[in-house]
Design a protein around this motif. Sequence first.
Motif, mmCIF file in Angstrom:
data_model
loop_
_atom_site.group_PDB
_atom_site.id
_atom_site.type_symbol
_atom_site.label_atom_id
_atom_site.label_comp_id
_atom_site.label_asym_id
_atom_site.label_seq_id
_atom_site.Cartn_x
_atom_site.Cartn_y
_atom_site.Cartn_z
ATOM 1 N N ILE A 141 -7.848 43.118 6.059
ATOM 2 C CA ILE A 141 -7.386 41.530 6.486
ATOM 3 C C ILE A 141 -7.589 40.497 5.207
ATOM 4 O O ILE A 141 -6.602 39.669 5.312
ATOM 5 N N CYS A 142 -8.564 40.572 4.507
ATOM 6 C CA CYS A 142 -8.488 39.786 3.305
ATOM 7 C C CYS A 142 -7.278 39.751 2.389
ATOM 8 O O CYS A 142 -6.742 38.789 1.903
ATOM 9 N N ARG A 143 -7.092 41.035 2.109
ATOM 10 C CA ARG A 143 -5.824 41.507 1.441
ATOM 11 C C ARG A 143 -4.596 40.872 1.865
ATOM 12 O O ARG A 143 -3.754 40.304 1.123
ATOM 13 N N LYS A 144 -4.606 41.100 3.308
ATOM 14 C CA LYS A 144 -3.221 40.515 3.829
ATOM 15 C C LYS A 144 -3.071 38.895 3.902
ATOM 16 O O LYS A 144 -2.089 38.435 3.645
ATOM 17 N N ALA A 145 -4.515 38.386 3.767
ATOM 18 C CA ALA A 145 -4.456 36.953 3.731
ATOM 19 C C ALA A 145 -4.412 36.448 2.373
ATOM 20 O O ALA A 145 -4.414 35.130 2.141
ATOM 21 N N GLY A 146 -4.489 37.441 1.465
ATOM 22 C CA GLY A 146 -4.598 37.058 -0.086
ATOM 23 C C GLY A 146 -5.951 36.486 -0.452
ATOM 24 O O GLY A 146 -5.803 35.501 -1.375
ATOM 25 N N ILE A 147 -6.833 36.659 0.138
ATOM 26 C CA ILE A 147 -8.138 36.035 -0.317
ATOM 27 C C ILE A 147 -9.052 36.899 -0.627
ATOM 28 O O ILE A 147 -8.902 38.306 -0.032
ATOM 29 N N TYR A 154 -13.691 34.923 1.913
ATOM 30 C CA TYR A 154 -14.111 34.941 3.341
ATOM 31 C C TYR A 154 -15.185 34.647 3.963
ATOM 32 O O TYR A 154 -15.415 33.743 5.001
ATOM 33 N N TRP A 160 -16.024 30.743 3.590
ATOM 34 C CA TRP A 160 -15.437 30.098 4.461
ATOM 35 C C TRP A 160 -16.004 30.263 5.902
ATOM 36 O O TRP A 160 -16.317 29.244 6.665
#
Length: 70
Positions: free
Chosen positions: A9-15, A20, A23
């Motif tokens: 999920i983080c990889r897809k969001a670019g973070i 994460y 945040w």
Amino acid sequence: MNGVTMAEICRKAGISQPTYFNWRKKYAGLLPDEMRRLKALEDENGRRKKIVADLTLDREILQDIIRRKI
């Protein structure tokens, strides 16, 4: 999350994962209206900090000019 890992999920969001979690810690439990208000306040605070920095620089320049004339 239906079998999708947090890393994916983080990889897809670019973070990064630490981003994460930071945040999530900061914004957990906030409603969308509260998040918008927080963002607006942070933006306003940033603008005010810039104004203070500019005025401080102007003051320093003027004091330097006054010192040179004396």
